[in-house]
Design a protein around this motif. Structure first.
Motif, mmCIF file in Angstrom:
data_model
loop_
_atom_site.group_PDB
_atom_site.id
_atom_site.type_symbol
_atom_site.label_atom_id
_atom_site.label_comp_id
_atom_site.label_asym_id
_atom_site.label_seq_id
_atom_site.Cartn_x
_atom_site.Cartn_y
_atom_site.Cartn_z
ATOM 1 N N THR A 103 23.266 35.828 5.295
ATOM 2 C CA THR A 103 24.596 35.554 5.821
ATOM 3 C C THR A 103 24.874 34.050 5.833
ATOM 4 O O THR A 103 26.010 33.606 5.616
ATOM 5 N N ALA A 104 23.818 33.271 6.004
ATOM 6 C CA ALA A 104 23.994 31.819 5.881
ATOM 7 C C ALA A 104 24.459 31.487 4.472
ATOM 8 O O ALA A 104 25.375 30.672 4.267
ATOM 9 N N LEU A 105 23.833 32.134 3.493
ATOM 10 C CA LEU A 105 24.237 31.932 2.100
ATOM 11 C C LEU A 105 25.703 32.323 1.917
ATOM 12 O O LEU A 105 26.488 31.599 1.285
ATOM 13 N N ASP A 131 4.287 33.718 18.894
ATOM 14 C CA ASP A 131 3.555 34.771 18.214
ATOM 15 C C ASP A 131 4.203 34.918 16.834
ATOM 16 O O ASP A 131 5.021 34.078 16.439
ATOM 17 N N GLY A 132 3.872 35.960 16.126
ATOM 18 C CA GLY A 132 4.419 36.118 14.782
ATOM 19 C C GLY A 132 5.931 36.159 14.782
ATOM 20 O O GLY A 132 6.605 35.530 13.947
ATOM 21 N N MET A 133 6.467 36.889 15.739
ATOM 22 C CA MET A 133 7.921 37.028 15.833
ATOM 23 C C MET A 133 8.576 35.665 16.034
ATOM 24 O O MET A 133 9.540 35.303 15.332
ATOM 25 N N GLY A 134 8.031 34.885 16.986
ATOM 26 C CA GLY A 134 8.589 33.559 17.244
ATOM 27 C C GLY A 134 8.474 32.661 16.025
ATOM 28 O O GLY A 134 9.414 31.942 15.668
ATOM 29 N N ALA A 135 7.317 32.720 15.363
ATOM 30 C CA ALA A 135 7.122 31.864 14.196
ATOM 31 C C ALA A 135 8.157 32.197 13.125
ATOM 32 O O ALA A 135 8.723 31.303 12.488
ATOM 33 N N ALA A 136 8.397 33.492 12.919
ATOM 34 C CA ALA A 136 9.364 33.902 11.904
ATOM 35 C C ALA A 136 10.750 33.387 12.250
ATOM 36 O O ALA A 136 11.497 32.904 11.376
ATOM 37 N N MET A 137 11.114 33.460 13.515
ATOM 38 C CA MET A 137 12.457 33.055 13.912
ATOM 39 C C MET A 137 12.619 31.528 13.832
ATOM 40 O O MET A 137 13.668 31.023 13.459
ATOM 41 N N VAL A 138 11.561 30.805 14.199
ATOM 42 C CA VAL A 138 11.620 29.345 14.068
ATOM 43 C C VAL A 138 11.812 28.981 12.600
ATOM 44 O O VAL A 138 12.616 28.106 12.246
ATOM 45 N N PHE A 139 11.090 29.692 11.761
ATOM 46 C CA PHE A 139 11.202 29.443 10.318
ATOM 47 C C PHE A 139 12.640 29.711 9.854
ATOM 48 O O PHE A 139 13.253 28.905 9.139
ATOM 49 N N LEU A 140 13.178 30.843 10.275
ATOM 50 C CA LEU A 140 14.552 31.182 9.902
ATOM 51 C C LEU A 140 15.526 30.071 10.342
ATOM 52 O O LEU A 140 16.362 29.608 9.551
ATOM 53 N N THR A 141 15.389 29.652 11.585
ATOM 54 C CA THR A 141 16.313 28.639 12.097
ATOM 55 C C THR A 141 16.217 27.361 11.282
ATOM 56 O O THR A 141 17.227 26.738 10.937
ATOM 57 N N SER A 142 14.980 26.978 10.978
ATOM 58 C CA SER A 142 14.840 25.723 10.253
ATOM 59 C C SER A 142 15.436 25.846 8.850
ATOM 60 O O SER A 142 16.018 24.892 8.339
ATOM 61 N N ILE A 143 15.322 27.013 8.231
ATOM 62 C CA ILE A 143 15.939 27.212 6.913
ATOM 63 C C ILE A 143 17.450 27.068 7.016
ATOM 64 O O ILE A 143 18.089 26.345 6.249
ATOM 65 N N VAL A 160 21.738 32.625 12.883
ATOM 66 C CA VAL A 160 20.727 32.394 13.908
ATOM 67 C C VAL A 160 21.182 32.816 15.301
ATOM 68 O O VAL A 160 20.477 33.524 16.005
ATOM 69 N N LEU A 161 22.395 32.378 15.673
ATOM 70 C CA LEU A 161 22.832 32.567 17.053
ATOM 71 C C LEU A 161 22.838 34.043 17.439
ATOM 72 O O LEU A 161 22.424 34.422 18.532
ATOM 73 N N MET A 162 23.308 34.880 16.520
ATOM 74 C CA MET A 162 23.373 36.307 16.819
ATOM 75 C C MET A 162 21.991 36.901 17.006
ATOM 76 O O MET A 162 21.826 37.897 17.708
ATOM 77 N N LYS A 163 21.008 36.259 16.384
ATOM 78 C CA LYS A 163 19.636 36.794 16.526
ATOM 79 C C LYS A 163 19.054 36.486 17.898
ATOM 80 O O LYS A 163 18.074 37.109 18.308
ATOM 81 N N LEU A 164 19.646 35.522 18.587
ATOM 82 C CA LEU A 164 19.120 35.193 19.912
ATOM 83 C C LEU A 164 19.137 36.413 20.809
ATOM 84 O O LEU A 164 18.221 36.637 21.603
#
Lengths: 521, 500, 109, 170
Positions: A367-369, A94-106, A277-281
């Protein structure tokens, strides 16, 4: 509704399959061919990044459309895996998953780039890194409790090796502590998941039980979780297993102590993935599994979360002020920011949840930055403590500038994604009746400003220090790419938050509606 | 494919017994300089057994019997025979890598490995208590000798002696229990026992039957390393030659569980289920915590694996604790527990050999089994370190490896018993963390600590291929367990008489 | 003598079983508490024999010979075990180079 | 006569066992065990198991225990030597001994006494003749498989004993 498939697999399956194949590719590359290893990793992650953008674009295009016209549901894929146990490979977004996948890939894309300089056991490094990210993607797309848990655990163990082997500062202790905390959380969540799984089956009485999330939700609607369990309301009894199990990685106070230490010890790319990313899990899992499956339990327990998240915000922020190690500062600040995410969830309002998910995204990039920047100069200085640093912007102006941008984002300066999301969380909390917490959240900005300004000043400004004359700045476009890329993502979503909030909004509305019904009924 | 027709139940047993004799003959007629032929002959025998077990037997066929019911070939027996055949092949492969440390008696060594294997095949399909006793003794007796085989080393002989004293004690318990089962039913076959219980129509069985059952289970508890009968495990694991330890870890445990499962599927019924479940829950608790906690302070790898194998026995007992009490689909829960045990044993066999193979190679190169000497192994031999890490993580139950799926199945089957299994579920979860801790301590030494002696440890081509194959097997069993789960579930459901 | 015996209750199968249990217990305790390995081995033989007695008694109760056949196997197994046990003892003496051995076992923990 | 046989041989068996367990010298222990097994053989005879009674004397007392004696004499063990052998003893005393025996017998005894089927006088049971021929019939028919397995077991024991004890080849 025609399913979208590419070579038989949905793009969501590819998001997991490509990192998995990349891992295999690296496995069969000779250890000596370090450049080949790096290129395979970069190629795989670029491809994944492309798919993630495509998914996000589809999700954005879906906003406001009828269910029949949407693309996202067509990406769902379900393949029976182990029939006897009711396990299926079941992905959906859903939107939430799509956003998180996007974040991870970045984050992983930038992470692969900043790790280019790893020379010690390069193959093992990339192997662990990509294995980790395979698990992370798995969590974000999975709609089957088994694969959810499988991916979740898969994401934890490579972190042990990443920190233990390539880390610094007390790495043995930090890596062991991190792994044990997160595994304890994971098995605690597993107990909760299995209880839910059993109840659903015992209630629906189908021939085989099922780990399918939709099956669990169907059981919820049928009233499977309304019964009592050893004299207690089942939902109230089972929810804390999921809440605190997943909360350990979120990291919820007081289960957070592994986190700053782990950040500090990890190598740059691992810190980036870890904090980004990991903390967002944890928060994601609470929103994806715990709240939908046990909404009444959530309503019962959310006031507790609302209290704990204040400790996160204040404790994290105040401790960060006292830190000297740059990575510890960012580590504690992450813990503080995750408090905002938890506050957004605890508000149980659409606005708050939307803000929480948006903040997960913004904080992940920011935080990645931060860790990429710290890693960049730490590789050369081998010093991270503020009293030893200072005046580095004379030698590495690009990194210094980028660090200022990062600090502005983190402190919630308007124009960055973090600002927009934190404001949403605060308003959401106020709207949800958490007025004290909203006030604390606003006040929490103050220590953030203090420690970030101290860090910027202490590390980069001040008189020129001849000790750092040998430092090399990021000069080539290839070196600058990850930093520019992350900053532009922050600015893009800072100036145009609706790109993401609209996508997330529908998931947030749904969750808030569910909680409202559970609270009212 | 069924290559043996009506003689399928005795196919593997005959082949391996004849193979054992053939190995002795090869040894007799081989000059001293060419003794490696003995190992090759033994390898050929186990390879044939492996192929016959996996491809020459029908898994889902009808239950076949021979010797008037003394030998039963059902789904469970086929699954276990496949596990044993795999373990046997791996044991011989490991033994070949160990052979240069056996100064003499290669023929006898391989003969005894094969006779133990014959015993395991028999154990997996016995149909009466007489055959059960003698088959079990065939396994145990072969292991007494194998454990003591490096007779110039006092530790090895001492290991054999300890195994012998406690193994014989276990035999006495089994025999005494069998006597009471015979006393209660007047029959020594499993079928007779089942009929006797069926005639009770749900009433609890007489106390002499329960006493007999308890004694037999206690005796079998020695074989599987169950608390409080685990005392021999660490010493024997440490002292016995490494290939024997690995085979013992897998073989003795699987043989014990084969019989426990056979017995439990025979006696589990409305009248006995609650007491059995209580018994196994208590035993699982004690075994889990004892094995995993005692493993933490260990400094010797073989000893560590010994204690951890006690912990694994605890996990396997969880599968038996899934017997009941009555809840929705309780028969299915019991069957799913048995299926989980079968799957776990297969995964455990592969994982254990993966770990012990590295232990054998490492101690062949360095002469040490101490954990501290593993420091920096990832720099000395990335392949050995990676293989051992994968095996340890599989033992710890980390995805995407075989051990994870096994543990997941066991915990799931306990969860299916509802509130009754809740405490055990939590205990299993806690022990996953404890286990992970001590396995990671060894991983830490290999990857994080600097080597004391930086000389590389070369691995020859065939050995490397074997390590790769084992690692791949662990991954495949962990990610694509479907086919194996189906086999195990069908076998378990048939054994518990659950339809569908 | 005869009046004394007549005063006792008639010998039942229970008598045999109790004797068997007693012998088993004596053997078990010997295995656990004696440190002399030869005695320990003999205690194990005693335990097997105790079980044999129970088998023969039950065989009499049920009037079939299965129990006696089992005893036959049990004796064969006991013989094999004794042979192996004694050869391990001989091997241990040789490995230790005679009887000057340390009191404790080599392995601890 | 039945009573005399049971009490006489039973006392002999138990006495032999107790003296064996408590004997300091293993040589004496072996001889006491022979006494115990003679008693056991008598009990077997009393229960009609004539074949087993013979086997008990021939194999146990005649072969196995002679093997024990042989090893003790071969190694020229003195009582003190073997005391130092490593076993898993709990270093218990008379107290532990008694508790073990009493506890165990209480459990087994209560079960045995509580089972009515075993309360029948032996004299009243139908006679059961078990000579060599009677035992041989099931041995070679219904119990064929265990019989074959035992032969493998004995082979393994022979091979193993030889492998463990043979002198190093020149």
């Amino acid at each position: 509704m025609e399913p979208v498939r590419f070579l038989g697999l949905s793009p969501l399956s590819w998001v997991v399959a490509i990192p998995a194949l990349t891992t295999l590719g690296i496995l069969f590359t000779p250890s000596a061919a370090k450049n080949a290893v790096r290129r395979i990793a970069l190629a795989g992650m670029t491809l994944t990044f492309g798919i993630a953008i495509w998914i996000l674009v589809q999700a954005a295009g879906d906003v406001g459309l009828d269910a029949s016209a949407r693309v996202l549901p067509r990406l769902a894929q379900k393949v029976e895996w182990v029939r006897e146990l009711g396990i299926s490979w079941n992905v959906g977004a859903d939107g939430m998953g799509a956003a998180m996948v996007f974040l991870t890939s970045i984050v992983i894309f930038a992470g692969v780039l900043v790790s280019w300089s790893v020379e010690d056991r390069t193959k093992e490094f990339y192997l662990s890194l990509i294995a980790l990210v395979t698990g992370v993607f798995g969590v974000f797309v999975s709609r089957d409790l088994f694969w959810f848990y499988f991916s979740y655990e898969l994401a934890v163990i490579p972190m042990y090796l990443l920190i233990g082997i390539w880390g610094s500062t007390n790495k043995e202790y930090a890596s062991m502590k991190l792994t044990l905390y997160l595994t304890t959380g994971a098995v605690c969540a597993l107990v909760g998941l299995l209880m839910v799984y059993f109840r659903a089956w015992a209630f629906l009485k189908t021939p085989y039980p099922s780990f399918d999330l939709d099956y669990i939700l169907m059981a919820r609607d049928a009233g499977a979780f309304d019964a009592t369990w050893r004299g207690m309301d089942f939902q109230v009894f089972a929810f804390p297993f999921l809440l605190f199990g997943f909360g350990a990685i979120a990291p919820m106070w007081p289960l957070h102590t592994w986190s700053p230490m782990g950040h500090a010890a990890a190598p740059s790319a691992a810190s980036m993935l870890h904090a980004g990313v990991l903390m967002k899990l944890g928060s994601f899992a609470i929103l994806r599994i715990a709240v939908p499956a046990l909404p009444e339990g959530a309503v019962w327990w959310m006031p507790v979360v609302a209290v704990l998240c204040m400790f996160n915000i204040l404790y994290g922020g105040l401790v960060a002020i006292a830190q000297k190690d740059m990575k510890f500062i960012v580590g504690y600040s992450s813990s503080s920011h995750m408090g905002y995410v938890l506050l957004g969830i605890a508000s149980m309002t659409s606005l708050g949840i939307n803000g929480a998910i948006f903040l997960m995204f913004a904080h992940g990039v920011m935080t990645a930055l931060a860790f990429a920047l710290i890693g960049f100069f730490y590789d050369q200085t081998h010093v991270r403590t503020i009293p030893d640093l200072g005046g580095m912007s004379h030698q590495i102006p690009f990194i210094g500038t980028a660090f200022v941008f990062m600090s502005m984002a983190s402190a919630g300066v308007p124009g960055f994604a973090n600002f927009a999301s934190e404001v949403m969380v605060m308003f959401g909390a106020w709207q949800g009746g958490l007025k004290w917490q909203a006030v604390v959240a606003v006040l929490g900005i103050v220590p953030t400003g203090v420690y970030l300004l101290r860090a910027v000043k202490g590390a980069f400004f001040g008189p020129r220090n001849p000790r750092w004359d040998g430092l090399r700045d990021a000069v080539t476009p290839f070196q600058r790419l990850p930093f520019l890329f992350l900053i532009s993502v922050l600015l893009l979503f800072g100036f145009w938050p609706r790109l993401l909030t609209d996508v997330i909004g529908e998931s947030a509305d749904e969750l808030a509606g569910l909680l409202a019904r559970a609270g009212g009924g | 494919m069924d290559i043996a027709g009506p003689f399928a139940p005795v196919l593997l047993e005959t082949l391996s017994a004849c193979g054992a004799g053939a190995v002795l003959l090869v040894d007799l007629f081989t000059p001293e300089a060419r003794k490696s032929r003995v190992g090759a002959a033994s390898l050929a025998v186990t390879a044939i057994l492996f192929l016959a077990a996996w491809f020459g037997m029908e898994a889902g066929g009808e239950t076949a019997t021979l010797f008037g019911g003394s030998l039963v070939l059902d789904g469970m027996a086929v699954f276990l025979k496949r596990t044993f055949a795999t373990a046997g092949l791996l044991a011989v492969l490991a033994a070949i890598r160990y052979e240069d440390r056996l100064p003499r008696g290669r023929g006898e060594f391989h003969f005894l490995l094969l006779s133990a294997l014959t015993g395991m095949f028999l154990v997996s399909s016995v149909g009466d208590l007489m055959s059960m006793f003698v088959s079990l003794e065939l396994v145990t007796l072969s292991f007494f000798i194998l454990a003591a085989f490096r007779r110039e080393r006092p530790e090895s002989v001492e290991a054999g002696l300890k195994l012998l004293v406690l193994g014989s004690l276990a035999a006495a318990f089994v025999l005494f229990g069998t006597a009471f089962l015979y006393g209660a039913t007047g029959d020594l076959t499993f079928a007779g026992l089942r009929d006797h219980l069926a005639s009770l129509r749900g009433a609890p069985p007489s106390r002499d039957l329960l006493l007999g059952l308890l004694f037999v289970l206690l005796g079998l508890g020695f074989k599987i390393g169950m608390v409080p009968m685990q005392v021999w495990v660490p010493d024997v694991y440490q002292g016995a030659p490494a290939p024997v330890t690995a085979f013992l870890a897998v073989g003795s445990k699987a043989a014990g569980f084969a019989l426990v499962l056979r017995l439990v599927t025979t006696v589990a019924g409305p009248g006995t289920k609650d007491s059995l479940q209580l018994l196994f829950t208590a035993l699982a608790f004690a075994t889990l915590f004892y094995g995993n906690l005692a493993a933490i302070p260990q400094t010797n790898v073989k000893r560590l694996l010994g204690y951890s194998s006690i912990g694994h026995c605890g996990y396997l007992l969880m599968g038996l604790a899934a017997l009941g009490p009555a809840s929705y689909y309780d028969e299915s829960a019991a069957a799913s527990g048995a299926a989980a045990i079968l799957f776990y044993l297969l995964a455990y066999a592969l994982t254990t050999f993966g770990a012990f193979l590295v232990v054998i190679l490492f101690s062949a190169a360095t002469g040490s089994d101490e954990m501290d000497d593993y420091a920096g192994l990832s720099r000395r031999s990335p392949l050995l370190a990676a293989s051992l890490t994968v095996a340890l993580l599989s033992l710890a139950g980390v995805p995407p490896l075989a051990g994870f799926f096994g543990k997941f199945m066991l915990m799931r089957s306990v969860a299916l018993t509802g509130p009754a299994g809740f405490g055990l579920l939590v205990a299993g979860a806690v022990n996953v963390v404890i286990g992970l801790y001590y396995y990671l301590c060894l991983v830490k030494r290999m990857y994080v600590h600097p080597p004391k002696d930086a000389s590389p440890l070369p691995v020859t081509g065939p050995t490397a291929a074997l390590l790769y194959a084992l690692t791949a097997a662990l991954l495949i069993l962990g990610i694509f367990p479907g086919a194996f789960v189906t086999l195990a579930s069908d076998a378990a459901r048939a054994a518990f008489g659950v339809g569908g | 003598m005869t009046p004394l015996l007549a005063a006792l209750p008639p010998v039942t199968v229970q008598h045999y079983l109790l004797l068997s249990g007693l012998l088993f217990a004596v053997g078990l305790v010997g295995v656990l508490f004696r440190r002399n390995i030869i005695i320990v081995l003999m205690c194990l033989e005693l335990m097997l024999s105790a079980a044999n007695l129970a088998f023969v008694a039950f065989s009499r109760v049920h009037g079939n010979l299965q129990g006696q056949v089992m005893v036959f196997f049990s004796i064969a197994v006991a013989a094999a075990e004794a042979a192996v046990a004694l050869s391990i003892i001989i091997a241990l003496y040789r490995a230790r180079g005679g009887v000057d051995v340390e009191d404790a076992a080599e392995m601890k923990g | 006569m039945e009573g005399l046989g049971f009490y006489g041989f039973g006392a002999l068996t138990l006495l032999g066992a107790l003296l064996m367990v408590t004997s300091r010298n293993p040589l004496h222990g072996v001889l006491w065990l022979v006494v115990s097994f003679l008693g056991l053989s008598g009990l077997f005879g009393g229960l009609g198991a004539h074949f087993l009674a013979a086997i008990q004397i021939l194999v146990y007392a005649g072969a196995i225990l002679v093997l024990f004696l042989f090893v003790i004499m071969l190694l020229n063990l003195r009582p003190d030597d073997v005391e130092r052998m490593p076993t898993f003893s709990l270093r218990g005393g008379v107290g532990g001994f008694l508790v073990g025996v009493v506890g165990f017998c209480a459990v087994v005894g209560s079960v045995v006494m509580g089972t009515g089927a075993f309360a029948k006088p032996v004299a009243g049971l139908p006679p059961l003749e078990a000579g060599a021929a009677d035992v041989a019939i099931p041995l070679f028919s219904t119990a064929l498989l265990p019989f074959e397995v035992v032969s493998l077991l004995l082979l393994a024991a022979i091979v193993g004993s030889v492998a463990l004890t043979k002198r190093r080849l020149p």
